[in-house]
Design a protein around this motif. Sequence first.
Motif, PDB file in Angstrom:
ATOM      1  N   LEU A  87       0.830  -1.212   0.000  1.00  0.00           N
ATOM      2  CA  LEU A  87       0.000   0.000   0.000  1.00  0.00           C
ATOM      3  C   LEU A  87       0.864   1.262   0.000  1.00  0.00           C
ATOM      4  O   LEU A  87       1.888   1.340   0.669  1.00  0.00           O
ATOM      5  N   LYS A  88       0.384   2.258  -0.767  1.00  0.00           N
ATOM      6  CA  LYS A  88       0.999   3.585  -0.734  1.00  0.00           C
ATOM      7  C   LYS A  88       0.767   4.222   0.622  1.00  0.00           C
ATOM      8  O   LYS A  88      -0.215   3.913   1.294  1.00  0.00           O
ATOM      9  N   GLN A  89       1.579   5.190   0.957  1.00  0.00           N
ATOM     10  CA  GLN A  89       1.396   5.909   2.218  1.00  0.00           C
ATOM     11  C   GLN A  89      -0.042   6.394   2.374  1.00  0.00           C
ATOM     12  O   GLN A  89      -0.673   6.218   3.409  1.00  0.00           O
ATOM     13  N   GLU A  90      -0.583   6.990   1.314  1.00  0.00           N
ATOM     14  CA  GLU A  90      -1.915   7.589   1.397  1.00  0.00           C
ATOM     15  C   GLU A  90      -3.001   6.689   0.809  1.00  0.00           C
ATOM     16  O   GLU A  90      -4.080   7.150   0.467  1.00  0.00           O
ATOM     17  N   GLU A 115      -5.222  -1.983  14.211  1.00  0.00           N
ATOM     18  CA  GLU A 115      -4.274  -1.837  13.096  1.00  0.00           C
ATOM     19  C   GLU A 115      -4.913  -1.072  11.944  1.00  0.00           C
ATOM     20  O   GLU A 115      -4.282  -0.203  11.339  1.00  0.00           O
ATOM     21  N   LEU A 119      -4.229   3.268  10.085  1.00  0.00           N
ATOM     22  CA  LEU A 119      -3.990   3.701   8.701  1.00  0.00           C
ATOM     23  C   LEU A 119      -4.717   5.019   8.465  1.00  0.00           C
ATOM     24  O   LEU A 119      -5.781   5.264   9.032  1.00  0.00           O
ATOM     25  N   PRO A 120      -4.178   5.863   7.594  1.00  0.00           N
ATOM     26  CA  PRO A 120      -4.854   7.134   7.343  1.00  0.00           C
ATOM     27  C   PRO A 120      -6.247   6.941   6.716  1.00  0.00           C
ATOM     28  O   PRO A 120      -7.164   7.713   6.994  1.00  0.00           O
TER      29      PRO A 120
END
Lengths: 196, 533
Positions: A87-90, A115, A119-120
């Motif tokens: 997964l990408k950061q965003e 968890e 995540l954002p």
Amino acid sequence: MKTDIILSGVGGQGILSIAAVIGEAALKEGLYMKQAEVHGMSQRGGDVQSGLRLSDRPVASDLIPKGQADLIISLEPMESLRYLPYLKQEGWVVTGSQPYLNIPDYPDMEEIKAELGRLPHSVALDAEQIATEAGSVRAANIVILGAATPFIGIEYAKIEEGIRSIFRRKGEDVVQLNLRALRAGLDAAGRITVNH
Amino acid sequence: MGKHLFLGDEAIAQAAIDAGLSGVYAYPGTPSTEITEYIQDSDMAKSRGIRSKWCVNEKTALEAALGMSYAGKRALCCMKHVGLNVAADCFMNAAMSGVNGGLIIVTADDPSMHSSQNEQDNRVLGNFAMIPMLEPSNQQEAYDMVYGGFEMSERLGYPVLLRITTRMAHSRAGVETRPVKPQRPVSFPADGKQRFILLPVNARRRFRALLKAQETFALESETSPYNTYFDAPNREVGIITCGIGFNYIAENYPDGPEHPTLKICQYPLPRKQIEQLAATCREILVLEEGYPVVEELLRGIAGGDRSLTVHGRLDGTLPRDGELTPDIVGKTLGKDVGACYDVPGVVAQRPPCLCAGCGHRDLYSALNEVAGEYEGARVFSDIGCYTLGALPPFQAIDSCIDMGASITMAKGAADAGVFPAVSVIGDSTFTHSGMTGLLDCVNEQTPVTIIISDNETTAMTGGQDSAGTGRLEAICLGIGVEPEHLHVMTPLKKNYEEMKRIIRREIEYRGVSVLIPRRECIQSLKRKHTAKK
Ligand SMILES: Cc1ncc(C[n+]2csc(CCOP(=O)(O)OP(=O)(O)O)c2C)c(N)n1
């Protein structure tokens, strides 16, 4: 346009139907795509994963590089976490919240929720329940797809077309069931995301 | 014609149909299975009368395909990588006889062993047989190679080996199809007796012909549209990619390779282009899916070009095992790649397991109890769903090597004095390679207890027809198993006591016993049920 999607779940849950619907929609959009599936040994109740890559330019690698996925669509909460390295950061995680209990050491659901909460961007929804209300628990996978539609990069109406062409063989009732499930998933996700 | 979303396997299948195929011969095996399944389901294949039923094993498949080729028609033979070991005798000798109608042999290799016992690279076997090989880098190429491959095979007079790996076989992409070609009539090779009777006198001549043909094959490679040289400004390092290795270069250099790059998709190796690359760059990085086949050749041992540095799997630049990934390649190229998140510690392993309601479960439950009564009991098993009996909660088996080995390993162990020596084999595996081993046991009256766990299908690979369904007892009796030591039972909880009694009694019998627990695969049952609805 470029969207890299990881689909995950447990063998037999129906991630490949999701891939087929998005694939069909992408083809109608004239997009390039590659979709790597895992068949064979891993299907017998083990974890399964498929990578779906959509782009308006030709797609090179069949596999999604780590840290590149825009979206993880998972039919099972623990399985949504297994592929986080991709997964990408965003990026977004859209997952079913019902655990699939076929192992003795399934972790505590609260830890899994925690968890996801770190995540954002994540949405977890009770797809089985929503699908049952929409007409059949068998459409749970499409409920999750519905919830993920805002992040795919393909218009909602095109995804609906994908559903029509993938399920046409199974009759109009099945098409309508899945269209309802798609919408119900989208609506439910909207409510959850607002509350988030 | 038109654009279709095809798995690599499906692209191969449709290409073969479009290219005038008359028969596909195959035994299932991941990741090759979908090629044959696609042809079996194709209306177009039906209307063209294309022969497509599953074969008993890869050897019978390849021999039949060679027979069809001998008769002038185009034939396709598909298998997973280890299948080529089974078919190797025919494979090596078909390279001696050559072909008449075009013959393409597909080997689907499985680096990283997603569903296999090993990750052998069958380009080694292709080189061993010294025949031309194709290795597509994408689904369109897979289509085009098969579409043109039958003519290539006919023009050269030899079988062509098409090598794919898991990600090619099981990844979907858009594929443009081409006009349908006519099928070929029966026609015999003019020099058939000189080519197909491999008596030493002919074989020597044929081997010299094969050696001579290497020049032609090499020339084909050097002029092949599938082997492409890309020039690029950064000549510090040159890159050689094989098959889908090229995609990972393209992924990391979306605007075209930054280093001179030779994309190889046809073998034998195109020497000219490799020499060109070596003349341009003093360092070469080799990206190949599988064994370091090309890398080893480039390195040589003595007499190699000492001023040329070769990087790849042998010098630790890339891992020696496992499939290539865009990440591994990106890192090697010095790209900034990597994960933003780790797998959280709470995530537990979820290994595959036997389905709820599967008959193999009931067999293992009963067998475990009886085997537990004997200190030295060893259970030799085989390849199929029932191999999952190795995992908890059963942990019921001691071996799984190659198809059929359960029976013959049990025999060898019994010969060594192991008691009881039990074999657990699936119905499809039994007809694939177990029957001959059973004859060995019968001929020597070896004390083995052979359990054919019959779910009436080839379940592991998705439920293909099993060659012996309905005839296993007759086969065993025909091989010489004594009727009083052949038992059929229904693996269900309510029958445990009876099952245990029979297993115990037959273990105590110091000769060959065959037990057949029979209950339809739960997945096939489900499929039938949904199909009816
Ligand atoms: C030489 C070879 N060919 C094919 C395979 C792929 N393969 C693994 S298991 C299996 C099916 C076994 O079927 P069966 O013995 O009936 O057992 P089941 O899975 O139905 O329990 C096949 C085809 C293989 N591993 N080796």
